[in-house]
Write a protein that holds these residues in place. Sequence first.
Motif, PDB file in Angstrom:
ATOM      1  N   THR A   1       0.839  -1.194   0.000  1.00 19.68           N
ATOM      2  CA  THR A   1       0.000   0.000   0.000  1.00 19.68           C
ATOM      3  C   THR A   1       0.875   1.245   0.000  1.00 19.68           C
ATOM      4  N   GLY A   2       0.531   2.193  -0.876  1.00 20.05           N
ATOM      5  CA  GLY A   2       1.265   3.449  -0.959  1.00 20.05           C
ATOM      6  C   GLY A   2       0.317   4.619  -1.146  1.00 20.05           C
ATOM      7  N   THR A   3       0.885   5.800  -1.370  1.00 22.34           N
ATOM      8  CA  THR A   3       0.105   7.022  -1.525  1.00 22.34           C
ATOM      9  C   THR A   3       0.435   7.677  -2.858  1.00 22.34           C
ATOM     10  N   VAL A   4      -0.623   8.041  -3.593  1.00 22.89           N
ATOM     11  CA  VAL A   4      -0.430   8.695  -4.887  1.00 22.89           C
ATOM     12  C   VAL A   4       0.139  10.097  -4.676  1.00 22.89           C
ATOM     13  N   THR A   5       1.218  10.418  -5.377  1.00 21.88           N
ATOM     14  CA  THR A   5       1.808  11.757  -5.284  1.00 21.88           C
ATOM     15  C   THR A   5       1.599  12.581  -6.537  1.00 21.88           C
ATOM     16  N   ARG A   6       1.344  11.922  -7.668  1.00 22.97           N
ATOM     17  CA  ARG A   6       1.141  12.657  -8.914  1.00 22.97           C
ATOM     18  C   ARG A   6       0.414  11.772  -9.909  1.00 22.97           C
ATOM     19  N   ARG A   7      -0.423  12.417 -10.737  1.00 21.44           N
ATOM     20  CA  ARG A   7      -1.121  11.700 -11.807  1.00 21.44           C
ATOM     21  C   ARG A   7      -1.018  12.536 -13.074  1.00 21.44           C
ATOM     22  N   THR A   8      -0.572  11.907 -14.161  1.00 28.71           N
ATOM     23  CA  THR A   8      -0.373  12.625 -15.416  1.00 28.71           C
ATOM     24  C   THR A   8      -1.099  11.898 -16.536  1.00 28.71           C
ATOM     25  N   PHE A   9      -1.899  12.651 -17.284  1.00 25.85           N
ATOM     26  CA  PHE A   9      -2.622  12.096 -18.421  1.00 25.85           C
ATOM     27  C   PHE A   9      -1.747  12.211 -19.668  1.00 25.85           C
ATOM     28  N   VAL A  10      -1.457  11.077 -20.316  1.00 27.17           N
ATOM     29  CA  VAL A  10      -0.618  11.086 -21.517  1.00 27.17           C
ATOM     30  C   VAL A  10      -1.302  10.350 -22.663  1.00 27.17           C
ATOM     31  N   GLY A  11      -2.590  10.625 -22.831  1.00 26.95           N
ATOM     32  CA  GLY A  11      -3.337  10.046 -23.947  1.00 26.95           C
ATOM     33  C   GLY A  11      -3.864   8.671 -23.630  1.00 26.95           C
ATOM     34  N   ASP A  12      -3.204   7.636 -24.151  1.00 25.92           N
ATOM     35  CA  ASP A  12      -3.687   6.273 -23.929  1.00 25.92           C
ATOM     36  C   ASP A  12      -3.274   5.724 -22.577  1.00 25.92           C
ATOM     37  N   LEU A  13      -2.472   6.484 -21.822  1.00 19.84           N
ATOM     38  CA  LEU A  13      -2.015   6.032 -20.516  1.00 19.84           C
ATOM     39  C   LEU A  13      -2.212   7.098 -19.459  1.00 19.84           C
ATOM     40  N   LEU A  14      -2.444   6.640 -18.233  1.00 19.15           N
ATOM     41  CA  LEU A  14      -2.328   7.495 -17.063  1.00 19.15           C
ATOM     42  C   LEU A  14      -1.032   7.109 -16.358  1.00 19.15           C
ATOM     43  N   SER A  15      -0.197   8.091 -16.114  1.00 17.37           N
ATOM     44  CA  SER A  15       1.054   7.873 -15.407  1.00 17.37           C
ATOM     45  C   SER A  15       0.834   8.289 -13.955  1.00 17.37           C
ATOM     46  N   ILE A  16       0.906   7.313 -13.043  1.00 21.90           N
ATOM     47  CA  ILE A  16       0.588   7.552 -11.638  1.00 21.90           C
ATOM     48  C   ILE A  16       1.816   7.257 -10.792  1.00 21.90           C
ATOM     49  N   GLU A  17       2.279   8.266 -10.049  1.00 25.56           N
ATOM     50  CA  GLU A  17       3.423   8.085  -9.159  1.00 25.56           C
ATOM     51  C   GLU A  17       2.917   7.777  -7.760  1.00 25.56           C
ATOM     52  N   VAL A  18       3.480   6.736  -7.167  1.00 21.95           N
ATOM     53  CA  VAL A  18       3.037   6.262  -5.854  1.00 21.95           C
ATOM     54  C   VAL A  18       4.237   6.185  -4.917  1.00 21.95           C
ATOM     55  N   ALA A  19       4.126   6.847  -3.758  1.00 23.17           N
ATOM     56  CA  ALA A  19       5.160   6.741  -2.732  1.00 23.17           C
ATOM     57  C   ALA A  19       4.960   5.436  -1.975  1.00 23.17           C
ATOM     58  N   LEU A  20       6.009   4.622  -1.958  1.00 22.51           N
ATOM     59  CA  LEU A  20       5.951   3.340  -1.278  1.00 22.51           C
ATOM     60  C   LEU A  20       7.193   3.233  -0.390  1.00 22.51           C
ATOM     61  N   GLY A  21       7.022   3.552   0.869  1.00 19.18           N
ATOM     62  CA  GLY A  21       8.171   3.575   1.775  1.00 19.18           C
ATOM     63  C   GLY A  21       9.199   4.573   1.279  1.00 19.18           C
ATOM     64  N   PRO A  22      10.441   4.159   1.128  1.00 20.36           N
ATOM     65  CA  PRO A  22      11.488   5.067   0.675  1.00 20.36           C
ATOM     66  C   PRO A  22      11.506   5.260  -0.837  1.00 20.36           C
ATOM     67  N   ALA A  23      10.671   4.536  -1.559  1.00 17.45           N
ATOM     68  CA  ALA A  23      10.705   4.564  -3.018  1.00 17.45           C
ATOM     69  C   ALA A  23       9.511   5.318  -3.589  1.00 17.45           C
TER      70      ALA A  23
END
Length: 372
Positions: free
Chosen positions: A299-321
């Motif tokens: 389980t992590g927390t979403v930090t950013r979401r970017t719409f790039v057409g056919d994809l959603l790019s979602i950044e998730v903080a997971l511990g130190p990563a």
Amino acid sequence: MAAEAAPPHLELHGLEKRFGATRAVQALSLSVGKGELIGLLGPSGCGKTTTLRMIGGLMPATDGRIIVAGRDVTALPPHRRDMGIVFQNYALFPHMDVAQNLSFGLEMRKIPADERQQRVQRALAMVRLEAFAARKPRELSGGQQQRVALARALVIEPSILLLDEPLSNLDANLREEMRNEIRDIQQRLGITAVFVTHDQAEALAICDRIAVMRAGVLEQLGTPFEIYERPANEFVAGFVGRVNRAAGHRGADGRLLLGDVVLQGTGHAGAGPVTIMIRPHRIRLTDTPPEGIGWNSATGTVTRRTFVGDLLSIEVALGPASLLVEQHTFAGAVVAGPGDAVRLAWRAEDTLVFPASPAGVFPAPPAGVFPA
């Protein structure tokens, strides 16, 4: 009685190129089968074009041997190696029309006029440029110039075709069209080809095998599937395709840790610091943990979401990563936004584990994601 394997058509044995104290290509050995298209892939300065130029005789090798169909051509000049070359900048003669550009190499080989004309017409038909024979290069589009350069290399009927980043000057859509056309022609003729590129998608799409190079060294040789799915080391995994990269640790008991999260992964890293790599499109967002063994879940927390057409790019903080997740878009889909808690799941076999690299060898890019 099993049939004997066909001998390689092109062999490189301990091929080296040194410029003073700099070793641009280091003890490179590989074999290419008849009719095979092999890609030399790597970043700028890795030695791939230098290797191609040595194969073609445009640059002398410092050491090693180049064998074609059992014949040592290492010391032969380019015109005696039976190779056609397509250059990055096409290198067409601006004062000659298309037909004359194609005919020039045949004239140098003293091919009779009637045969020259027949070969030129066949080559133009092969690249669908029969109607452009009388045009000068400046009157052609980039894609048409590329076709002329390809036809000029093939009209001499070489045993090996060398392509030095031939698509780099074309726009994205035309690049895809031309790479498919090059592959179709290569397969139709059954010609052995060496294709130099820094573009991973090109190499994966058209090559039978790929030689990944770094700093003059062959890091891995394999099929596109092998290179992508079973990279030999951290460099290959990071260079071929997009991938998350995070620092982890393998304990003496064999447990793989990403911060406090216990993972399962594949690789041969021993106890101590490791690099954990996961491709973004292999991670899924899920409401419930996957059932059965062979899965990682956290389980992590979403930090950013970017719409790039056919994809959603979602950044998730997971511990130190920070992990990038690529999710396909479709109408009505519900997706998480910044600040939302999400559960991630991915297969253990998609968790690549390598010994941690020395500081500075593989600098971590932003958000822990290698560029494509």
